[in-house]
Design a protein around this motif. Structure first.
Motif, PDB file in Angstrom:
ATOM      1  N   UNK A 200       0.840  -1.186   0.000  1.00 22.47           N
ATOM      2  CA  UNK A 200       0.000   0.000   0.000  1.00 22.47           C
ATOM      3  C   UNK A 200       0.879   1.240   0.000  1.00 22.47           C
ATOM      4  N   UNK A 201       0.307   2.340  -0.416  1.00 25.83           N
ATOM      5  CA  UNK A 201       0.995   3.626  -0.391  1.00 25.83           C
ATOM      6  C   UNK A 201       1.570   3.873   1.001  1.00 25.83           C
ATOM      7  N   UNK A 202       2.867   4.136   1.073  1.00 28.20           N
ATOM      8  CA  UNK A 202       3.521   4.375   2.357  1.00 28.20           C
ATOM      9  C   UNK A 202       4.226   3.175   2.934  1.00 28.20           C
ATOM     10  N   UNK A 203       4.026   1.983   2.366  1.00 27.84           N
ATOM     11  CA  UNK A 203       4.776   0.805   2.804  1.00 27.84           C
ATOM     12  C   UNK A 203       6.219   0.884   2.296  1.00 27.84           C
ATOM     13  N   UNK A 204       7.139   0.341   3.068  1.00 25.68           N
ATOM     14  CA  UNK A 204       8.549   0.292   2.674  1.00 25.68           C
ATOM     15  C   UNK A 204       9.051  -1.133   2.854  1.00 25.68           C
ATOM     16  N   UNK A 205       9.642  -1.697   1.805  1.00 26.92           N
ATOM     17  CA  UNK A 205      10.258  -3.014   1.928  1.00 26.92           C
ATOM     18  C   UNK A 205      11.770  -2.826   2.034  1.00 26.92           C
ATOM     19  N   UNK A 206      12.349  -3.406   3.089  1.00 25.20           N
ATOM     20  CA  UNK A 206      13.793  -3.429   3.297  1.00 25.20           C
ATOM     21  C   UNK A 206      14.274  -4.794   2.809  1.00 25.20           C
TER      22      UNK A 206
END
Length: 251
Positions: A200-206
């Motif tokens: 979703x908008x605003x998710x960040x995958x490291x």
């Protein structure tokens, strides 16, 4: 380089998340960035690319570019020239998560703003270390969804646990109908094990630099897939590429 000692550095990852990162090679931080900030950043980059007198650093990196390229070709390393992009690279939650997975302070070395308009191709399966060699190897990516991203508009795919395979050979892209032909593709991996990373908008995958990941073609007719990607290393690592040697502290 001299690092600032910061007692207020965030530690956003739980033990369970750290274990997941170790096992899978990635972790998704849900709603890690606010919609308002993302809307302002998207508008900011759009304004820069829309200008008649676009700054040189933002010009599409193509010999003879057209107006259509303004909002299709990625903006490369905007953090070196633009204060807003620099702050997006240095988000406190990203800094904290990186320190947890790397065991020490991280520094930024690269950023990219991707458009991926409807109909555009994806990037074939690859490992980031193939393109960005560093020693000791600590390269880590933070990939931020700047709008809702799923299989229709070209989300990332990854093979959980593939970071444990080491660096695999890379060769020519096989499916140029699906993927950009100018990149290289991982060879010898079972791509049937790829799973979609719906965000979703605003998710960040490291994710780890050896994680095998790709993206697919944007098959939507009216949905973009904008994203902002930062690459980082632990502060004591050294990048081989001359164009990425500048280390950006995250505090």
């Amino acid at each position: 380089m001299t690092l600032q000692v910061a007692a207020d550095r965030l530690s956003p990852l739980t033990e369970e998340q750290l274990n997941q990162y170790e096992n899978d090679g990635y972790i998704i931080l849900r709603k890690a960035c606010s919609d308002d900030l993302i809307d302002m950043y998207n508008a900011h980059i759009h304004h820069i690319r829309a200008q008649d007198d676009m700054p040189e650093w933002a010009v599409p990196k193509r010999g003879a570019w057209t107006d259509a390229d303004r909002f299709s070709i990625r903006v490369f390393n905007p953090h070196l020239h633009d204060g807003f992009s620099l702050q997006m690279l240095k988000l406190p939650i990203v800094r904290g998560a990186l320190a947890q997975v790397l065991g020490d302070e991280a520094v930024g070395v690269q950023s990219m703003y991707f458009y991926k308009e409807p109909g555009s191709h994806g990037q074939a399966a690859h490992q980031d270390y193939y393109y960005i060699r560093n020693e000791p190897n600590t390269l880590t990516a933070a990939w931020m969804a700047l709008e809702d991203i799923d299989e229709e508009n070209g989300c990332l795919f990854a093979i959980p646990g593939s970071h444990k395979l080491g660096l695999l050979p890379h060769g020519k892209v096989k499916n140029v109908e699906e993927h950009e032909p100018w990149t290289d593709e991982t060879e010898g991996a079972d791509l049937s094990k790829e799973i979609p990373l719906v965000m979703e908008k605003g998710d960040i995958v490291i994710f780890h630099n050896l994680l095998i990941h790709s993206s697919r073609k944007n098959r939507s007719t009216d949905r973009w897939r904008r994203s902002y990607v930062g690459h980082y290393i632990r502060h004591d690592s050294v990048i081989e590429r001359e164009d990425l040697k500048k280390k950006i502290p995250l505090y």
